[in-house]
Write a protein that holds these residues in place. Structure first.
Motif, PDB file in Angstrom:
ATOM      1  N   ALA A   1       0.846  -1.190   0.000  1.00 25.36           N
ATOM      2  CA  ALA A   1       0.000   0.000   0.000  1.00 25.36           C
ATOM      3  C   ALA A   1       0.883   1.243   0.000  1.00 25.36           C
ATOM      4  O   ALA A   1       2.020   1.223   0.473  1.00 25.36           O
ATOM      5  N   ASP A   2       0.345   2.332  -0.515  1.00 20.29           N
ATOM      6  CA  ASP A   2       1.119   3.578  -0.529  1.00 20.29           C
ATOM      7  C   ASP A   2       1.222   4.192   0.865  1.00 20.29           C
ATOM      8  O   ASP A   2       2.185   4.894   1.166  1.00 20.29           O
ATOM      9  N   PHE A   3       0.228   3.927   1.703  1.00 16.14           N
ATOM     10  CA  PHE A   3       0.248   4.465   3.058  1.00 16.14           C
ATOM     11  C   PHE A   3      -0.656   3.634   3.960  1.00 16.14           C
ATOM     12  O   PHE A   3      -1.534   2.905   3.483  1.00 16.14           O
ATOM     13  N   VAL A   4      -0.432   3.746   5.254  1.00 10.57           N
ATOM     14  CA  VAL A   4      -1.310   3.178   6.274  1.00 10.57           C
ATOM     15  C   VAL A   4      -1.634   4.291   7.258  1.00 10.57           C
ATOM     16  O   VAL A   4      -0.722   4.924   7.794  1.00 10.57           O
ATOM     17  N   VAL A   5      -2.921   4.546   7.468  1.00  9.43           N
ATOM     18  CA  VAL A   5      -3.345   5.568   8.416  1.00  9.43           C
ATOM     19  C   VAL A   5      -3.569   4.921   9.777  1.00  9.43           C
ATOM     20  O   VAL A   5      -4.399   4.020   9.917  1.00  9.43           O
ATOM     21  N   ILE A   6      -2.829   5.375  10.771  1.00  6.39           N
ATOM     22  CA  ILE A   6      -2.944   4.883  12.138  1.00  6.39           C
ATOM     23  C   ILE A   6      -3.897   5.816  12.877  1.00  6.39           C
ATOM     24  O   ILE A   6      -3.585   6.988  13.104  1.00  6.39           O
ATOM     25  N   ASP A   7      -5.057   5.308  13.246  1.00  5.36           N
ATOM     26  CA  ASP A   7      -6.095   6.162  13.828  1.00  5.36           C
ATOM     27  C   ASP A   7      -5.911   6.303  15.329  1.00  5.36           C
ATOM     28  O   ASP A   7      -5.687   5.317  16.035  1.00  5.36           O
ATOM     29  N   THR A   8      -6.023   7.543  15.816  1.00  6.20           N
ATOM     30  CA  THR A   8      -6.021   7.777  17.256  1.00  6.20           C
ATOM     31  C   THR A   8      -7.258   8.538  17.712  1.00  6.20           C
ATOM     32  O   THR A   8      -7.399   8.791  18.908  1.00  6.20           O
ATOM     33  N   GLU A   9      -8.145   8.874  16.781  1.00  7.53           N
ATOM     34  CA  GLU A   9      -9.361   9.605  17.179  1.00  7.53           C
ATOM     35  C   GLU A   9     -10.424   8.649  17.720  1.00  7.53           C
ATOM     36  O   GLU A   9     -11.002   8.883  18.784  1.00  7.53           O
TER      37      GLU A   9
END
Length: 269
Positions: free
Chosen positions: A39-47
């Protein structure tokens, strides 16, 4: 969208129609597996996830480990790497600098509704004199070993993504996108549809009109989140520039359900 030869890292990736994953569980093992899909990116969620700063750093390190397994050195900006992005819980300079100090390639902020809020977001991600991110010998700079080089290159590499999630943000989308240093917008479909009074009705006229307004007004890439294969197709037809193509928890649920259904079918036959 203008090309800037000085822009690298996530800032450049966001301009090339990328696709990524969403990490909703504070698991470095899952973060690493998602990154190994190229994948081009992985979003790590903290909200909306129980992910603290220590867990964020572990997940960022796991994405970097996946890049190393693939022969990619993200610090050198090699093509094909997966960028760890942190969605902070709020557009707050303390949360933003702590996320970037872990070595994240960029940050995403929710509920950015005005140009002033976008300016504050970018400033929190930039070192002085352009912003007010604190300078320290943290993981992002190899614990100070590469501090001078990181300081010099960070503004060209570290990406900033503002979320458009309200009717007010839609009205201000053009001015938000025009803020110097802001790299992309991300339409949050659930929150935006809720704010418009049509929660989950992604084919409704109010929602689609709002999305069209954002796409037309923005001079930076505009993306969104898909939670199913059908949504990937739908969002592509709408005209988004990039997508988050799914959520880790959704992948697990879909795979587990499909396996049980396959077993049930086999038993019947």
């Amino acid at each position: 969208m203008t090309d800037d030869p000085g822009v690298t890292g996530l800032r450049a990736t966001l301009r090339s129609n990328p696709a990524g994953h969403w990490l909703s569980t504070p698991s470095p093992q899952i973060a690493e597996q998602l990154a190994l899909t190229d994948a081009d990116f992985v979003v790590i969620d903290t909200e909306h996830a129980p992910t603290d700063t220590e867990s964020v750093e572990a997940c960022v390190r796991a994405v970097d480990a996946a890049n190393a397994q693939s022969g990619v050195n993200r610090s050198e900006g090699d093509a094909g790497d997966t960028a760890p992005v942190v969605r902070v819980a709020w557009n707050d300079h303390v949360r933003i600098k702590r996320a970037l100090d872990t070595g994240a390639a960029g940050v995403m902020a929710p509920q950015v509704n005005t140009p002033a809020e976008a300016e504050a977001f970018v400033a929190a991600a930039r070192y002085p004199p352009e912003g007010h991110r604190g300078v320290a010998g943290v993981r992002a700079s190899a614990y100070g070993r590469d501090l001078d080089e990181y300081y010099e290159r960070a503004h060209d590499r570290v990406g900033t993504i503002a979320q458009i999630e309200t009717e007010a943000a839609v009205a201000n989308a053009g001015d938000i996108a025009a803020v110097d240093g802001l790299d992309a917008l991300l339409v949050g479909p659930a929150d935006l549809s809720a704010d418009l009074g049509v929660f989950g009705e992604y084919d409704s006229e109010p929602f689609l009109t709002a999305v069209e307004e954002v796409l037309a007004a923005s001079e930076v890439p505009v993306g969104t989140l898909a939670t199913s294969p059908a949504e990937i197709d739908h969002w592509a037809s709408v005209g988004y520039d990039y997508q988050i193509v799914g959520v880790d928890a959704g992948y697990v649920a879909a795979g587990a359900t499909a396996a049980l259904e396959r077993y049930a079918d086999a038993e019947e036959n």
